[in-house]
Write a protein that holds these residues in place. Structure first.
Motif, short mmCIF file in Angstrom:
data_model
loop_
_atom_site.label_atom_id
_atom_site.label_comp_id
_atom_site.label_asym_id
_atom_site.label_seq_id
_atom_site.Cartn_x
_atom_site.Cartn_y
_atom_site.Cartn_z
N ASN A 155 3.37 33.99 34.00
CA ASN A 155 4.79 33.64 33.93
C ASN A 155 5.45 34.28 32.71
O ASN A 155 6.60 34.75 32.76
N TYR A 156 4.74 34.26 31.60
CA TYR A 156 5.26 34.84 30.36
C TYR A 156 5.50 36.34 30.55
O TYR A 156 6.54 36.89 30.13
N ILE A 157 4.54 37.01 31.18
CA ILE A 157 4.66 38.46 31.43
C ILE A 157 5.88 38.75 32.30
O ILE A 157 6.67 39.65 32.01
N VAL A 158 6.00 37.97 33.37
CA VAL A 158 7.09 38.23 34.32
C VAL A 158 8.45 37.90 33.72
O VAL A 158 9.43 38.63 33.91
N ARG A 159 8.53 36.79 32.98
CA ARG A 159 9.81 36.39 32.38
C ARG A 159 10.33 37.47 31.44
O ARG A 159 11.55 37.70 31.35
N ALA A 160 9.41 38.13 30.74
CA ALA A 160 9.82 39.18 29.80
C ALA A 160 10.42 40.38 30.52
O ALA A 160 11.14 41.18 29.90
N SER A 161 10.16 40.49 31.82
CA SER A 161 10.67 41.62 32.59
C SER A 161 11.77 41.20 33.57
O SER A 161 12.18 42.00 34.41
N THR A 162 12.24 39.97 33.46
CA THR A 162 13.24 39.44 34.39
C THR A 162 14.65 39.70 33.86
O THR A 162 14.94 39.47 32.69
N GLU A 163 15.51 40.17 34.75
CA GLU A 163 16.92 40.39 34.40
C GLU A 163 17.68 39.09 34.66
O GLU A 163 18.16 38.82 35.77
N THR A 164 17.77 38.27 33.62
CA THR A 164 18.30 36.92 33.73
C THR A 164 19.73 36.88 34.24
O THR A 164 20.09 36.00 35.04
N PHE A 223 6.44 35.74 44.17
CA PHE A 223 5.05 36.19 44.14
C PHE A 223 4.38 35.58 42.93
O PHE A 223 5.01 34.88 42.14
N TYR A 224 3.09 35.84 42.80
CA TYR A 224 2.33 35.25 41.70
C TYR A 224 2.95 35.59 40.36
O TYR A 224 3.17 36.76 40.05
N GLY A 225 3.26 34.55 39.57
CA GLY A 225 3.82 34.76 38.24
C GLY A 225 5.32 34.58 38.16
O GLY A 225 5.90 34.66 37.09
N ILE A 226 5.96 34.32 39.29
CA ILE A 226 7.41 34.10 39.27
C ILE A 226 7.74 32.99 40.26
O ILE A 226 7.15 32.90 41.33
N PRO A 289 14.32 38.54 48.15
CA PRO A 289 13.12 38.69 47.32
C PRO A 289 13.46 38.69 45.83
O PRO A 289 14.32 39.46 45.38
N LEU A 290 12.79 37.83 45.09
CA LEU A 290 13.08 37.74 43.66
C LEU A 290 12.59 38.94 42.87
O LEU A 290 13.01 39.13 41.72
N ASP A 291 11.72 39.77 43.46
CA ASP A 291 11.27 40.93 42.70
C ASP A 291 12.42 41.93 42.48
O ASP A 291 12.31 42.85 41.67
N GLY A 292 13.54 41.72 43.19
CA GLY A 292 14.72 42.54 42.95
C GLY A 292 15.36 42.28 41.59
O GLY A 292 16.21 43.05 41.15
N PHE A 293 14.95 41.19 40.94
CA PHE A 293 15.50 40.84 39.63
C PHE A 293 14.59 41.28 38.48
O PHE A 293 14.80 40.90 37.34
N LEU A 294 13.56 42.05 38.80
CA LEU A 294 12.61 42.48 37.78
C LEU A 294 12.85 43.92 37.36
O LEU A 294 13.21 44.77 38.18
N LEU A 299 7.65 46.04 33.53
CA LEU A 299 6.55 45.30 34.14
C LEU A 299 5.34 46.19 34.40
O LEU A 299 4.21 45.71 34.50
N TYR A 300 5.57 47.50 34.48
CA TYR A 300 4.51 48.43 34.88
C TYR A 300 3.28 48.35 33.98
O TYR A 300 2.14 48.33 34.45
N SER A 301 3.50 48.26 32.67
CA SER A 301 2.38 48.26 31.73
C SER A 301 1.52 47.02 31.83
O SER A 301 0.38 47.00 31.36
N ALA A 302 2.05 45.96 32.47
CA ALA A 302 1.30 44.70 32.56
C ALA A 302 0.75 44.45 33.96
O ALA A 302 0.20 43.38 34.22
N LYS A 303 0.88 45.43 34.86
CA LYS A 303 0.46 45.21 36.24
C LYS A 303 -1.03 44.91 36.35
O LYS A 303 -1.46 44.08 37.16
N ASP A 304 -1.85 45.59 35.57
CA ASP A 304 -3.30 45.35 35.59
C ASP A 304 -3.61 43.92 35.13
O ASP A 304 -4.51 43.26 35.67
N ASP A 305 -2.88 43.45 34.11
CA ASP A 305 -3.09 42.09 33.61
C ASP A 305 -2.71 41.07 34.67
O ASP A 305 -3.41 40.07 34.86
#
Length: 361
Positions: A155-164, A223-226, A289-294, A299-305
């Motif tokens: 959640n922390y990873i995704v929130r940092a990449s979310t366009e609030t 999706f997972y993390g959001i 889809p909420l991934d439209g707000f990312l 987020l790319y650098s954290a995809k493996d995590d």
């Protein structure tokens, strides 16, 4: 409007914070008489509830059937507002006590029909089995807590990449569309909370589809993390301020996360759809889809995590459900002892009499 006579829900769940439930709100339903079942394992509480449901079926009433997260083949209760009846298993871990004792809330003690002398002869066996059962439950909750820590990291990873700002704009547009023509009222609506899904010994159980029926459904894909909890809380609060009653459906893994909101008064549902509880888009009025707000770049650098966290999360969920199943096996052994000490002939006669009084007055 939804036309399903039976809805299947959970009022209690095995969550990342242990057992969580919404049983206390039952005493606030003024239009219903509350019947609280007491008694040990195997004393017939679930059977009693099933008999009540069978009787209510004949009246064609709408009802909420409450399933047990500790054993999906067992029932914890039934709510039938049409008949003014609530019957609930009021034993641990979801202990319920009467609020208006005798006047509206009644205790039905099925323990009156067991042979105490026989049970005393098994007291050491029962105590040992209860201990083992609690050990497995504690292990399950430890796995779920660990999964919760991993989920928090995602959640922390995704929130940092979310366009609030985009999410806020979407929320504003959604509430404006749903409540177009509705004004805020001095008397607010009432909310009823429960789970649509639960983590059980038999896996992840439950279905949001049986709750929304043919309501106008706004499906928010996550999706997972959001999650869409903040959006849903805004929708719910707006509905309540407009004097509309709501139903808040929380996450079976994290009871602090709001997953779905139903507004029966206007036949609208706003639901979360993901890999754990998918909502068919063809049944939805609105699909976003909420991934439209990312921000994909950040987020790319954290995809493996995120991928690693997702794998570990599912592994821990599986371990938790295995531990819950071992707890259920111990519970079944305890039930066998109590069943052997029950006078079921007298119990059945008593239950038939009480059920007739509950249904017919």
């Amino acid at each position: 409007m939804a036309n399903y006579n039976k809805r299947h829900i959970y009022l209690g769940g095995n969550t990342r914070k242990g057992f969580a439930g919404f049983y206390n709100q039952l005493s606030n339903i003024d239009s219903c008489n509350l019947y609280i079942l007491k008694g040990g394992p195997g004393t017939g509480k679930s059977t009693f509830i099933k008999k009540v449901i069978s009787e209510l079926d004949a009246t064609d009433c709408m009802m909420d059937i409450i399933h047990c997260s500790g054993d999906p083949d067992s029932l914890d209760g039934v709510i039938c507002r049409d008949a003014g009846v609530i019957v609930i298993d009021g034993t641990s871990p979801h202990s319920v006590d009467p609020y208006c004792a005798g006047a509206r809330d009644n205790i039905i003690n099925l323990g009156d029909f067991w042979d105490c002398d026989r049970l005393r002869s098994y007291k050491h066996n029962i105590a040992d089995l209860m201990f083992d059962k609690q050990v497995y439950y504690q292990r399950a909750y430890s796995y779920l807590a660990a999964a919760g820590n991993i989920y928090d990291d995602s959640n922390y990873i995704v929130r940092a990449s979310t366009e609030t700002e985009k999410i806020n704009l979407f929320t504003l547009e959604l509430t404006s569309e749903i409540f177009n023509g509705f004004a805020e009222q001095s008397v607010h609506g009432k909310d009823f909370a429960f789970f649509a899904t639960a983590i059980t010994p038999a896996g992840y159980r439950g279905d949001i589809g049986n709750l929304v029926g043919d309501y106008k459904t706004y499906s928010i894909k996550t999706f997972y993390g959001i999650n869409a909890s903040a959006i849903l809380k805004t929708v719910r609060n707006k509905a309540l301020c407009c004097g509309l009653n709501t139903q808040s459906i929380y996450c079976g893994f994290d009871s602090d996360v709001l997953e779905h909101v139903i507004i029966p008064d206007i036949g609208v549902a706003v639901v979360t759809s993901n890999s754990y509880h998918a909502v068919d888009a063809t049944d939805s009025y609105y699909d976003y889809p909420l991934d439209g707000f990312l921000c994909e770049y950040s987020l790319y650098s954290a995809k493996d995590d995120l991928k690693y966290n997702n794998i570990r999360f599912d592994e821990l969920l599986d371990r938790a459900m295995r531990a819950l199943n071992r707890a259920r096996i111990k519970h079944a052994e305890i039930e066998k002892i109590y069943i052997s000490a029950m006078d079921f002939e007298s119990l059945n006669m008593y239950c038939d009499k009480v059920i007739s009084e509950i249904i017919h007055g």
